[in-house]
Motif scaffolding. Structure first.
Motif, PDB file in Angstrom:
ATOM      1  N   PHE A  16      49.998 -18.341   9.669  1.00  0.00           N
ATOM      2  CA  PHE A  16      50.377 -17.418  10.735  1.00  0.00           C
ATOM      3  C   PHE A  16      49.272 -17.391  11.782  1.00  0.00           C
ATOM      4  O   PHE A  16      48.115 -17.760  11.526  1.00  0.00           O
ATOM      5  CB  PHE A  16      50.639 -16.005  10.195  1.00  0.00           C
ATOM      6  CG  PHE A  16      49.481 -15.391   9.465  1.00  0.00           C
ATOM      7  CD1 PHE A  16      48.552 -14.593  10.126  1.00  0.00           C
ATOM      8  CD2 PHE A  16      49.302 -15.619   8.107  1.00  0.00           C
ATOM      9  CE1 PHE A  16      47.484 -14.030   9.441  1.00  0.00           C
ATOM     10  CE2 PHE A  16      48.242 -15.060   7.420  1.00  0.00           C
ATOM     11  CZ  PHE A  16      47.326 -14.267   8.094  1.00  0.00           C
ATOM     12  N   VAL A  17      49.644 -16.952  12.960  1.00  0.00           N
ATOM     13  CA  VAL A  17      48.710 -16.816  14.072  1.00  0.00           C
ATOM     14  C   VAL A  17      48.056 -15.444  13.976  1.00  0.00           C
ATOM     15  O   VAL A  17      48.738 -14.426  13.846  1.00  0.00           O
ATOM     16  CB  VAL A  17      49.432 -16.983  15.419  1.00  0.00           C
ATOM     17  CG1 VAL A  17      48.462 -16.779  16.575  1.00  0.00           C
ATOM     18  CG2 VAL A  17      50.079 -18.350  15.495  1.00  0.00           C
ATOM     19  N   THR A  18      46.740 -15.431  13.991  1.00  0.00           N
ATOM     20  CA  THR A  18      46.029 -14.168  13.873  1.00  0.00           C
ATOM     21  C   THR A  18      46.152 -13.375  15.163  1.00  0.00           C
ATOM     22  O   THR A  18      46.521 -13.889  16.218  1.00  0.00           O
ATOM     23  CB  THR A  18      44.545 -14.412  13.555  1.00  0.00           C
ATOM     24  OG1 THR A  18      43.971 -15.195  14.602  1.00  0.00           O
ATOM     25  CG2 THR A  18      44.406 -15.176  12.245  1.00  0.00           C
ATOM     26  N   SER A  19      45.825 -12.103  15.083  1.00  0.00           N
ATOM     27  CA  SER A  19      45.994 -11.197  16.218  1.00  0.00           C
ATOM     28  C   SER A  19      44.764 -11.107  17.093  1.00  0.00           C
ATOM     29  O   SER A  19      44.732 -10.320  18.025  1.00  0.00           O
ATOM     30  CB  SER A  19      46.358  -9.798  15.708  1.00  0.00           C
ATOM     31  OG  SER A  19      45.300  -9.290  14.894  1.00  0.00           O
ATOM     32  N   ARG A  20      43.736 -11.928  16.787  1.00  0.00           N
ATOM     33  CA  ARG A  20      42.528 -11.854  17.602  1.00  0.00           C
ATOM     34  C   ARG A  20      42.807 -12.385  19.000  1.00  0.00           C
ATOM     35  O   ARG A  20      43.571 -13.330  19.193  1.00  0.00           O
ATOM     36  CB  ARG A  20      41.401 -12.661  16.958  1.00  0.00           C
ATOM     37  CG  ARG A  20      40.861 -12.037  15.685  1.00  0.00           C
ATOM     38  CD  ARG A  20      39.786 -12.894  15.085  1.00  0.00           C
ATOM     39  NE  ARG A  20      40.320 -14.182  14.633  1.00  0.00           N
ATOM     40  CZ  ARG A  20      39.566 -15.160  14.149  1.00  0.00           C
ATOM     41  NH1 ARG A  20      38.265 -15.012  14.081  1.00  0.00           N
ATOM     42  NH2 ARG A  20      40.131 -16.291  13.758  1.00  0.00           N
ATOM     43  N   ASN A  21      42.120 -11.833  19.977  1.00  0.00           N
ATOM     44  CA  ASN A  21      42.292 -12.239  21.368  1.00  0.00           C
ATOM     45  C   ASN A  21      41.674 -13.618  21.573  1.00  0.00           C
ATOM     46  O   ASN A  21      40.482 -13.815  21.355  1.00  0.00           O
ATOM     47  CB  ASN A  21      41.643 -11.210  22.294  1.00  0.00           C
ATOM     48  CG  ASN A  21      41.982 -11.481  23.752  1.00  0.00           C
ATOM     49  OD1 ASN A  21      42.656 -12.470  24.056  1.00  0.00           O
ATOM     50  ND2 ASN A  21      41.538 -10.594  24.622  1.00  0.00           N
ATOM     51  N   GLY A  22      42.485 -14.567  21.996  1.00  0.00           N
ATOM     52  CA  GLY A  22      41.988 -15.926  22.136  1.00  0.00           C
ATOM     53  C   GLY A  22      40.951 -16.064  23.223  1.00  0.00           C
ATOM     54  O   GLY A  22      40.042 -16.898  23.133  1.00  0.00           O
ATOM     55  N   SER A  23      41.018 -15.269  24.316  1.00  0.00           N
ATOM     56  CA  SER A  23      40.059 -15.410  25.401  1.00  0.00           C
ATOM     57  C   SER A  23      38.657 -15.023  24.986  1.00  0.00           C
ATOM     58  O   SER A  23      37.680 -15.464  25.563  1.00  0.00           O
ATOM     59  CB  SER A  23      40.509 -14.553  26.597  1.00  0.00           C
ATOM     60  OG  SER A  23      40.583 -13.177  26.209  1.00  0.00           O
ATOM     61  N   PRO A  43      43.748 -18.441  17.359  1.00  0.00           N
ATOM     62  CA  PRO A  43      43.673 -19.359  16.216  1.00  0.00           C
ATOM     63  C   PRO A  43      44.669 -18.970  15.131  1.00  0.00           C
ATOM     64  O   PRO A  43      45.121 -17.825  15.047  1.00  0.00           O
ATOM     65  CB  PRO A  43      42.236 -19.200  15.736  1.00  0.00           C
ATOM     66  CG  PRO A  43      41.856 -17.822  16.155  1.00  0.00           C
ATOM     67  CD  PRO A  43      42.583 -17.568  17.444  1.00  0.00           C
ATOM     68  N   ALA A  44      44.982 -19.934  14.288  1.00  0.00           N
ATOM     69  CA  ALA A  44      45.890 -19.705  13.158  1.00  0.00           C
ATOM     70  C   ALA A  44      45.111 -19.870  11.861  1.00  0.00           C
ATOM     71  O   ALA A  44      43.964 -20.348  11.851  1.00  0.00           O
ATOM     72  CB  ALA A  44      47.071 -20.669  13.202  1.00  0.00           C
ATOM     73  N   VAL A  45      45.727 -19.485  10.751  1.00  0.00           N
ATOM     74  CA  VAL A  45      45.068 -19.554   9.453  1.00  0.00           C
ATOM     75  C   VAL A  45      46.084 -19.990   8.416  1.00  0.00           C
ATOM     76  O   VAL A  45      47.272 -19.639   8.506  1.00  0.00           O
ATOM     77  CB  VAL A  45      44.429 -18.194   9.081  1.00  0.00           C
ATOM     78  CG1 VAL A  45      45.482 -17.113   8.952  1.00  0.00           C
ATOM     79  CG2 VAL A  45      43.610 -18.302   7.807  1.00  0.00           C
ATOM     80  N   LEU A  46      45.622 -20.773   7.465  1.00  0.00           N
ATOM     81  CA  LEU A  46      46.420 -21.190   6.314  1.00  0.00           C
ATOM     82  C   LEU A  46      45.934 -20.395   5.114  1.00  0.00           C
ATOM     83  O   LEU A  46      44.752 -20.453   4.763  1.00  0.00           O
ATOM     84  CB  LEU A  46      46.267 -22.692   6.075  1.00  0.00           C
ATOM     85  CG  LEU A  46      46.991 -23.278   4.861  1.00  0.00           C
ATOM     86  CD1 LEU A  46      48.499 -23.155   5.019  1.00  0.00           C
ATOM     87  CD2 LEU A  46      46.596 -24.737   4.657  1.00  0.00           C
ATOM     88  N   VAL A  47      46.839 -19.662   4.461  1.00  0.00           N
ATOM     89  CA  VAL A  47      46.473 -18.733   3.386  1.00  0.00           C
ATOM     90  C   VAL A  47      47.250 -19.109   2.134  1.00  0.00           C
ATOM     91  O   VAL A  47      48.430 -19.465   2.197  1.00  0.00           O
ATOM     92  CB  VAL A  47      46.774 -17.267   3.783  1.00  0.00           C
ATOM     93  CG1 VAL A  47      46.447 -16.324   2.644  1.00  0.00           C
ATOM     94  CG2 VAL A  47      45.991 -16.886   5.019  1.00  0.00           C
ATOM     95  N   GLU A 103      48.999 -23.300  15.743  1.00  0.00           N
ATOM     96  CA  GLU A 103      50.061 -22.761  14.901  1.00  0.00           C
ATOM     97  C   GLU A 103      50.722 -23.878  14.111  1.00  0.00           C
ATOM     98  O   GLU A 103      50.961 -24.975  14.612  1.00  0.00           O
ATOM     99  CB  GLU A 103      51.104 -22.056  15.771  1.00  0.00           C
ATOM    100  CG  GLU A 103      52.244 -21.438  14.977  1.00  0.00           C
ATOM    101  CD  GLU A 103      53.300 -20.834  15.871  1.00  0.00           C
ATOM    102  OE1 GLU A 103      54.308 -20.331  15.332  1.00  0.00           O
ATOM    103  OE2 GLU A 103      53.118 -20.859  17.107  1.00  0.00           O
ATOM    104  N   ALA A 104      51.015 -23.599  12.850  1.00  0.00           N
ATOM    105  CA  ALA A 104      51.627 -24.596  11.971  1.00  0.00           C
ATOM    106  C   ALA A 104      53.144 -24.560  12.118  1.00  0.00           C
ATOM    107  O   ALA A 104      53.755 -23.495  12.214  1.00  0.00           O
ATOM    108  CB  ALA A 104      51.229 -24.346  10.529  1.00  0.00           C
TER     109      ALA A 104
END
Length: 623
Positions: free
Chosen positions: A169-176, A184-188, A206-207
């Motif tokens: 899933f795509v994290t909620s952190r601000n990319g800027s 960024p995305a993460v594989l969990v 994103e995957a």
């Protein structure tokens, strides 16, 4: 002599009627004289030898002669007649017998003690199979920062016999804030036992898809997870540690982007590891290129191979099809289905004239469909194709092609590409779910079709004839929801789908209106043995975006994993929730929904007894 004998046989201390009063002193003298007379009589008649009289008769055992003989010691000349003689080693034999008995007892007790010790050692040192005590769990992963796809996969990554959950899933952190244009995305990876995090790895984008498999069947190399991104990412991860094994360099894709998940091929470079192929799309939709990728290193196996195709519609494939003769074809297209042999792609990628012997096989019925100009492309189907899936054929070792078009559902025989049946069915929004509903061991299909505003029709299509054998209209404001199936030990399938709340009793109206808010959806289970009953297993307040069914081979149970996105509020990102539900547990706790009255009426007790005997098995429905 008779008088003497009669007197000698009289018991001492008794009073004789011939005598007067009893006198002890006189009796004592009389006893001595009687003894002397008896001895004299025995000596005159030859005496007693070896315990016998001269006439060969044994003396009376209670006579005084026996007492007198015992009082006079003598040496026996031999054993008495009629009695066995005492062996000389009798004492030694008794001692030996006692020793053998002692040894036997000791050996038995020692064996018993050793057996008990071994049982205790096995009980404490050999681990028992992990019991899935947490039959239901739910894990909140926090808010996610958007993303259109919901990849979800199941695989046993830690070797405990229970399949774990992998998602991206795509994290909620601000990319800027970190200097990138996209968040960024993460594989969990979550534990299938309790939902705890086993590992996580960052992803550059994103995957699109997660596929876990073994590229070296029969080896101890372990499971790897192939992750395909939305743009140029194609990586292989170690399923146990979560570390990247290799990543395809983006420069090999030239100006194109990945159009579909990577597909597994046979071993084309002959290094003992199965290889892969990815499909990239250029700036023009018709500009497609295939790239062979080594499963061992992630490096290209030759150059990219380009094809210019004509078509309008959804991208189909790529999918690998292996015929009964062993010929390997790759199916793809835009709104249509075309095929190209793996041999042709390999020859062009390697820029040589020949291919390995394993790729030389052709399928005559497929080759007949080549164009007149002997093009490399083979036309399979060209009538508004929306979806393509391969399903197991019951009478051969290959698979059939199930094609969803804008107007119908078509099943093609894989052997000769001729239609088996066609079902006119406009507006099918999602891929059919295969499963065993009838008794003919042919795969049937669960479909969901939009049927008016806020309603959808669920139906089961017979895989042999293409006719509708079950249908029901349920309230649902969502256009599509995940549908799945699980196979039982008696080669039947249970079908699972989501809908809004249904009344427990059948309604006289043909249209059922939901009695709950549209945001609350229920998970319903359909079993072929009870087509007039649905089981309400669970409910969710969010939107179920993905679902998978896994099998616990040890306990013959199935578990249902969902990926749910909750409603967002006040501009906050929607929360992501992953849940697991044990189906055998849910079958016992579910609520019965009667779709129509039956004769005789099905009781709750009868249904529970039937459901308690259900065992789930792992049976691949697709090839």
């Amino acid at each position: 002599m008779a008088t003497v004998l009669s007197r000698a046989l009289k018991l001492p201390g008794k009073k004789s009627p011939d005598l007067g009063e009893y006198d002890p002193l006189t009796q004592a003298d009389s006893d001595e004289s009687e003894d002397d007379l008896v001895l004299d009589l025995q000596q005159k008649n030859g005496g007693v030898k070896n315990g016998k009289s001269a006439l060969g008769e044994a003396p009376e055992p209670d006579s005084d002669a026996e007492v007198a003989g015992a009082a006079k010691p003598r040496v026996s000349e031999g054993p008495a007649e009629g009695y066995p003689s005492e062996p000389l080693g009798g004492l030694e034999q008794k001692t030996t017998s006692s020793l053998v008995s002692y040894v036997r007892t000791s050996v038995f007790l020692l064996t018993l003690v050793i057996s008990m010790v071994l049982v205790l050692v096995c009980a404490f040192l050999i681990p028992c199979p992990p019991r899935d005590l947490h039959s239901t769990w739910s894990r909140h992963l926090g808010p996610q920062g958007g993303g259109d796809l919901s990849p979800l996969a199941l695989a046993d990554v830690n070797g405990d016999g229970l399949r774990d959950v992998l998602l991206s899933f795509v994290t909620s952190r601000n990319g800027s804030a970190i200097g990138v244009s996209r968040p960024p995305a993460v594989l969990v990876c979550l534990s299938g036992m309790n939902g705890s995090t086993l590992w996580s790895s960052p992803l550059p984008e994103e995957a699109r898809d997660i596929t876990c498999l073994d590229l070296m069947p029969g080896s101890v190399a372990g499971t790897i997870c192939l992750v395909t991104g939305m743009h140029k990412m194609f990586s292989a991860f170690n399923a146990t540690s979560g570390k990247a094994i290799w990543t395809l360099h983006p420069n090999y894709l030239s100006n194109g982007t990945l159009a579909a998940p990577g597909v597994v091929l046979p071993d084309v470079d002959e290094d003992g590891v199965r290889d892969l192929v990815v499909l990239a799309v250029g700036e023009s939709q018709q500009d497609l290129c295939f790239l062979l990728v080594s499963g061992r290193t992630g490096s290209p196996v030759g150059r990219a191979v380009k094809y210019n195709i004509v078509g309008v519609g959804n991208l189909i494939g790529p999918q690998v099809y292996i015929t009964a003769n062993g010929a390997v074809y790759i199916l793809f297209g835009f709104g249509n289905i075309q095929a190209v042999t793996l041999r042709d792609i390999f020859v062009q990628a390697q820029n040589r004239d020949s291919a390995p012997p394993s790729l030389q096989t052709e399928e005559p019925e497929w080759e007949k469909r080549r164009s007149i100009n002997l093009s490399e492309l083979i036309d399979i189907y060209s009538d508004g194709v929306e979806l393509l899936q391969m399903v197991k054929a019951p009478d051969s070792n290959c698979s059939n092609l199930l094609i969803t078009t804008r107007q119908a559902l078509v099943l093609l025989r894989g052997q000769n590409l001729t239609p088996h049946w066609t079902l006119s069915l406009p507006g099918l929004p999602s891929q059919p779910t295969p499963g065993y509903f009838t008794d003919d061991q042919t795969l049937d299909f669960l479909l969901q079709i939009q049927d008016g505003v806020g309603m959808k029709k669920m139906m089961v299509v017979d895989g042999d004839s293409g006719s509708v054998i079950w249908n029901y209209t349920a309230p649902s404001h969502l256009k599509r929801t995940p549908t799945t199936s699980a196979v039982t030990s008696d080669q039947k399938s249970v079908f699972l789908f989501w809908a809004e709340g249904l009344p427990a009793a059948p309604s006289n109206s043909d249209v059922l209106l939901g009695t709950e808010p549209p945001s609350l959806y229920h998970l319903y289970l359909l079993h072929p043995a009870f087509p007039s009953i649905l089981l309400d297993l669970a409910n969710a307040t969010g939107t179920v975006t993905a679902a998978e069914v896994g099998i616990n081979d040890i306990w013959k149970d199935a578990f249902y994993v969902t990926r749910t996105t909750g409603p967002s509020s006040r501009g906050h990102p929607a929360p992501l929730v992953v849940s697991k539900l044990s189906l055998r547990w849910a079958l016992m706790e579910g609520q019965m929904v009667q779709l129509k009255e039956t004769t005789p009426k099905i009781g709750r007790g009868e249904l529970r007894r039937f459901l308690s005997r259900i065992k789930f098995v792992d049976s691949p429905l697709q090839i």
